[in-house]
Design a protein around this motif. Structure first.
Motif, PDB file in Angstrom:
ATOM      1  N   GLN A  68     -30.539  -3.309  57.118  1.00 24.57           N
ATOM      2  CA  GLN A  68     -30.572  -3.441  55.662  1.00 24.57           C
ATOM      3  C   GLN A  68     -29.153  -3.511  55.105  1.00 24.57           C
ATOM      4  OE1 GLN A  68     -33.201  -0.605  53.634  1.00 24.57           O
ATOM      5  NE2 GLN A  68     -34.524  -0.502  55.437  1.00 24.57           N
TER       6      GLN A  68
ATOM      7  N   THR B 166     -24.341  -9.465  53.763  1.00 16.91           N
ATOM      8  CA  THR B 166     -24.541 -10.914  53.622  1.00 16.91           C
ATOM      9  C   THR B 166     -24.562 -11.302  52.140  1.00 16.91           C
ATOM     10  OG1 THR B 166     -25.860 -10.902  55.637  1.00 16.91           O
ATOM     11  CG2 THR B 166     -26.085 -12.837  54.236  1.00 16.91           C
TER      12      THR B 166
ATOM     13  N   TYR C  29     -27.767  -6.895  55.752  1.00 19.62           N
ATOM     14  CA  TYR C  29     -28.258  -7.870  54.765  1.00 19.62           C
ATOM     15  C   TYR C  29     -27.493  -7.729  53.452  1.00 19.62           C
ATOM     16  CZ  TYR C  29     -32.401  -9.171  57.577  1.00 19.62           C
ATOM     17  OH  TYR C  29     -33.242  -9.644  58.542  1.00 19.62           O
TER      18      TYR C  29
ATOM     19  N   PHE D  37     -33.825  -4.162  49.934  1.00 18.03           N
ATOM     20  CA  PHE D  37     -33.753  -4.350  51.383  1.00 18.03           C
ATOM     21  C   PHE D  37     -34.717  -3.396  52.083  1.00 18.03           C
ATOM     22  CE2 PHE D  37     -29.647  -5.115  49.348  1.00 18.03           C
ATOM     23  CZ  PHE D  37     -29.389  -6.427  49.732  1.00 18.03           C
TER      24      PHE D  37
ATOM     25  N   TYR E  19     -35.630  -8.865  49.703  1.00 19.74           N
ATOM     26  CA  TYR E  19     -34.631  -9.756  50.299  1.00 19.74           C
ATOM     27  C   TYR E  19     -35.282 -10.844  51.150  1.00 19.74           C
ATOM     28  CZ  TYR E  19     -30.642 -11.337  53.075  1.00 19.74           C
ATOM     29  OH  TYR E  19     -29.682 -12.107  53.690  1.00 19.74           O
TER      30      TYR E  19
ATOM     31  N   PRO F  19     -33.086 -17.978  52.857  1.00 18.22           N
ATOM     32  CA  PRO F  19     -31.730 -17.638  53.300  1.00 18.22           C
ATOM     33  C   PRO F  19     -30.716 -18.769  53.137  1.00 18.22           C
ATOM     34  CG  PRO F  19     -33.199 -17.925  55.184  1.00 18.22           C
ATOM     35  CD  PRO F  19     -34.049 -18.020  53.952  1.00 18.22           C
TER      36      PRO F  19
END
Length: 342
Positions: A119, A125, A122, A97, A78, A83
């Motif tokens: 994690q 996200t 993320y 992750f 990741y 990003p």
């Protein structure tokens, strides 16, 4: 199941991986302040191009072999993805992750790794980006067909086995608190679209060279192995309870402890010769120092169970993953990874 594009051969659309150094494929390389890294020799000596990639292994690890068995590419770290760009295609192909040093608890190696809770953040996200790009229905459809592999817990168990018995809580209470935390974390993954869980249980941590070396007899540390047995039992019943309350959830639990103890107790049946010493390291049993550029390493990596003082060799990881993929109880249950992916 019908798939188009790059994953035409894959059993599932993608593999998402969360966990610790057993499945880190390079996330920790991007943590500037962390010392929990493996992006230097002699790690990766058997990886294509003899490249140290950040895997805590002489070659491939569990995450690579799981992807190979499923016919999908190894999940991308990741933190290697930018990003701010639109990573929809990468996100759909599977993301890792996992971070070396991570544990169930946020204070495990705090500041040196991506904690398990982070994690999952993320992953949330990634979920948000996919919903924005594809809509909720398509995103949930993709995630529900994908596999979510979780490999977490060893770091706490090793720490517990090293702690002073006089000051530590009982093994039962210790494991119960880990499992209670894990319950919330797995529930959060479920609420973010994960439906097919593969949980790779902890191995016989008491037999890792770092803990054996502390014993005068060089035998396995019993506390470490006992607490691993308790932890695997706890996680297994947690997954079973989740499945009972969430009808659309399914899982495969692999008891690494049982499988690796077989290799250790009957090495010649499985092609191993060295079950105790690390291949790469320094000092007694090669277990005083991690696998660093100054360490020595063995030439016969394929007959060692352990690569360094904590981690398995590529050979061990390959063998273990193949049992998780199409083995049966008591090693993997209620179904194996292959059955989970159908």
């Amino acid at each position: 199941m019908h798939h188009t594009g790059a994953n035409a051969q894959g059993l599932v659309p993608a593999l998402y991986v969360l966990g610790d150094s057993l499945v880190d494929v390079g996330n920790n390389n991007h943590l500037e302040l962390s010392l929990v890294k493996a992006d230097f020799p002699h790690n990766g000596i058997d990886y294509p191009g003899k490249k140290a990639t950040g895997r805590f292994s002489n070659g491939y690890n569990f995450a690579d072999f799981m992807a190979q068995n499923l016919g999908v590419p190894t999940s991308i770290p990741y933190l290697s993805l930018s990003p701010d760009s639109n990573n929809t295609d990468e996100y759909l192909a599977g993301v890792s992750f996992a971070s070396g040093g991570a544990g169930v608890l946020n204070n495990t190696n705090s500041g040196k790794c991506i904690s398990f809770d982070e994690q999952i953040d993320y992953f949330a996200t990634v979920y948000g980006v996919l919903v924005q790009q594809l809509g909720a229905e398509k995103t949930l459809d993709h995630l529900s067909k994908s596999i979510f592999a979780v490999v977490i817990g060893s770091n706490e168990l090793i720490k517990y086995a090293k702690s002073d018995p006089a000051t530590s809580t009982s093994p039962e209470d210790f494991v119960a608190s880990l499992v209670a935390t894990l319950q919330d974390q797995l529930k959060r993954m479920y609420n973010t679209g994960a439906r097919r869980f593969v949980f790779i249980g902890t191995g016989p941590v008491g037999c890792c060279p770092a803990l054996r070396e502390r014993n005068e007899t060089k035998e396995c540390n019993e506390v470490g192995n006992d607490v691993s047995t308790l932890y695997n039992r706890g996680v297994s019943s947690l997954l079973n309870e989740m499945k009972e309350s969430e009808v659309d959830m399914s899982y495969s639990f692999f008891d690494t402890n049982k499988a690796v103890l077989q290799y250790i107790s009957q090495p010649s049946n499985y092609g191993f010769q060295e079950v105790a010493d690390a291949c790469c390291g320094l000092g007694d049993m090669n277990a005083k120092i991690a696998c660093l550029p100054i360490s020595t390493y063995c030439s016969n990596r394929s007959d060692h169970i352990f690569w360094d003082y904590y981690h398995p060799t590529e050979t061990t990881a390959r063998m273990v993953t193949s049992v998780a993929f199409d083995g049966s109880a008591p090693f993997v249950y209620p179904i194996n990874i292959k059955q989970l992916s159908i």
